[in-house]
Enzyme design. Structure first.
Site, PDB file in Angstrom:
ATOM      1  N   TYR A  29       1.447   5.074   9.510  1.00 44.33           N
ATOM      2  CA  TYR A  29       1.569   4.371   8.231  1.00 44.33           C
ATOM      3  C   TYR A  29       2.485   3.150   8.299  1.00 44.33           C
ATOM      4  O   TYR A  29       2.645   2.440   7.299  1.00 44.33           O
ATOM      5  CB  TYR A  29       2.118   5.320   7.162  1.00 44.33           C
ATOM      6  CG  TYR A  29       1.230   6.501   6.850  1.00 44.33           C
ATOM      7  CD1 TYR A  29      -0.044   6.322   6.325  1.00 44.33           C
ATOM      8  CD2 TYR A  29       1.672   7.804   7.077  1.00 44.33           C
ATOM      9  CE1 TYR A  29      -0.872   7.402   6.034  1.00 44.33           C
ATOM     10  CE2 TYR A  29       0.856   8.895   6.783  1.00 44.33           C
ATOM     11  CZ  TYR A  29      -0.406   8.688   6.273  1.00 44.33           C
ATOM     12  OH  TYR A  29      -1.216   9.760   5.990  1.00 44.33           O
ATOM     13  N   HIS A  34       1.459   0.508   1.576  1.00 42.30           N
ATOM     14  CA  HIS A  34       2.301   1.479   0.884  1.00 42.30           C
ATOM     15  C   HIS A  34       3.690   1.589   1.511  1.00 42.30           C
ATOM     16  O   HIS A  34       4.590   2.161   0.903  1.00 42.30           O
ATOM     17  CB  HIS A  34       1.612   2.849   0.917  1.00 42.30           C
ATOM     18  CG  HIS A  34       1.572   3.551  -0.406  1.00 42.30           C
ATOM     19  ND1 HIS A  34       1.815   2.939  -1.616  1.00 42.30           N
ATOM     20  CD2 HIS A  34       1.306   4.857  -0.718  1.00 42.30           C
ATOM     21  CE1 HIS A  34       1.705   3.821  -2.593  1.00 42.30           C
ATOM     22  NE2 HIS A  34       1.402   4.982  -2.079  1.00 42.30           N
ATOM     23  N   TYR A  79       7.087  11.996   2.203  1.00 43.79           N
ATOM     24  CA  TYR A  79       5.835  11.352   1.810  1.00 43.79           C
ATOM     25  C   TYR A  79       5.999  10.805   0.399  1.00 43.79           C
ATOM     26  O   TYR A  79       6.790  11.294  -0.410  1.00 43.79           O
ATOM     27  CB  TYR A  79       4.618  12.271   1.947  1.00 43.79           C
ATOM     28  CG  TYR A  79       4.288  12.566   3.386  1.00 43.79           C
ATOM     29  CD1 TYR A  79       3.498  11.692   4.128  1.00 43.79           C
ATOM     30  CD2 TYR A  79       4.831  13.677   4.017  1.00 43.79           C
ATOM     31  CE1 TYR A  79       3.241  11.939   5.471  1.00 43.79           C
ATOM     32  CE2 TYR A  79       4.581  13.925   5.357  1.00 43.79           C
ATOM     33  CZ  TYR A  79       3.781  13.054   6.082  1.00 43.79           C
ATOM     34  OH  TYR A  79       3.535  13.284   7.411  1.00 43.79           O
ATOM     35  N   ASN A  81       4.542  10.696  -2.519  1.00 44.19           N
ATOM     36  CA  ASN A  81       4.405  11.382  -3.807  1.00 44.19           C
ATOM     37  C   ASN A  81       5.582  12.284  -4.157  1.00 44.19           C
ATOM     38  O   ASN A  81       5.701  12.733  -5.292  1.00 44.19           O
ATOM     39  CB  ASN A  81       3.110  12.196  -3.837  1.00 44.19           C
ATOM     40  CG  ASN A  81       1.880  11.311  -3.825  1.00 44.19           C
ATOM     41  OD1 ASN A  81       1.971  10.091  -3.743  1.00 44.19           O
ATOM     42  ND2 ASN A  81       0.712  11.925  -3.908  1.00 44.19           N
ATOM     43  N   ASN A 127       2.889   6.532  -7.675  1.00 39.89           N
ATOM     44  CA  ASN A 127       3.262   7.939  -7.516  1.00 39.89           C
ATOM     45  C   ASN A 127       4.679   8.146  -6.998  1.00 39.89           C
ATOM     46  O   ASN A 127       5.340   9.127  -7.353  1.00 39.89           O
ATOM     47  CB  ASN A 127       2.263   8.649  -6.595  1.00 39.89           C
ATOM     48  CG  ASN A 127       0.929   8.874  -7.280  1.00 39.89           C
ATOM     49  OD1 ASN A 127       0.849   8.975  -8.500  1.00 39.89           O
ATOM     50  ND2 ASN A 127      -0.134   8.945  -6.495  1.00 39.89           N
TER      51      ASN A 127
END
Length: 202
Positions: A29, A34, A79, A81, A127
């Site tokens: 990632y 993000h 993560y 969220n 989120n």
């Protein structure tokens, strides 16, 4: 603007601020939209000569000094969220109020290269911010939004978009935005949030 004696400074006293870059921890990632928050605090660490590598509060953190302010810089490892879990643990431990917690994160409503600084606000459908609001029980934390661009078309899956990597032609505006975000953060630590907004909001 940046303190040339940074590397000689040792944190003393109680941390004043918690600065949090949002993202996802796995290597795959790293360069995704993000992970703009992670990219920004990594650049901050490079500019000020510190390492974000201590495991604590479900995060990797640095305990450092920026422009005479003792600051905890954090990359949650929960993560996106569940970002609020790490933020809440650190805020409770150091007794840092929401007004001194600065969150840096991606915003799909802004083009790549654009910034938006706000004193507070809703989660806006993000989120990571939703999790932080839920755990802190407050929306009164300042934030720096880094533009990552809108979805290519309305039917494009949002998760696929924010987990896609930046394109080559986006590298230069992204770097400029991250540099501006670091400058804005220093102003915010000095209590000059209005100046930061006037100079960098677009």
């Amino acid at each position: 603007m940046f303190d040339r004696l940074q590397k000689l400074r040792k944190p003393v006293g109680t941390p004043e601020f918690l600065v949090v870059g949002l993202g996802n921890p796995e290597k795959k990632y790293t360069l995704t939209r993000h992970n703009s928050g992670f990219l920004c605090v990594d650049e901050l660490a490079e500019k000020f000569g510190f390492k974000i590598n201590k495991l604590k509060f479900k995060a990797v953190i640095a305990d450092t000094v920026i422009n005479s302010h003792r600051v905890i810089v954090m990359k949650p490892q929960t993560y996106m969220n569940n970002s609020g879990e790490a933020v809440k643990e650190a805020a409770d431990f150091y007794k840092i109020p929401p007004e001194k917690i600065i969150i840096i994160f991606d915003d799909i409503s802004l083009d790549v290269g654009k910034l938006r600084i706000k004193r507070k606000g809703t989660d806006g459908g993000h989120n990571g911010i939703k999790s932080i609001v839920g755990h802190l029980g407050s929306t009164n934390f300042p934030r720096i939004k880094l533009g990552v661009g809108k979805k290519p078309h309305p039917d494009y899956d949002l998760a696929d978009w924010v987990l896609s990597e930046f394109k080559k032609d986006e590298a230069a505006p992204l770097k400029q935005a991250i540099d501006n975000a670091c400058d804005a953060l220093v102003l915010m630590l000095d209590g000059e949030i209005d100046e930061a907004m006037n100079r960098f909001n677009s």
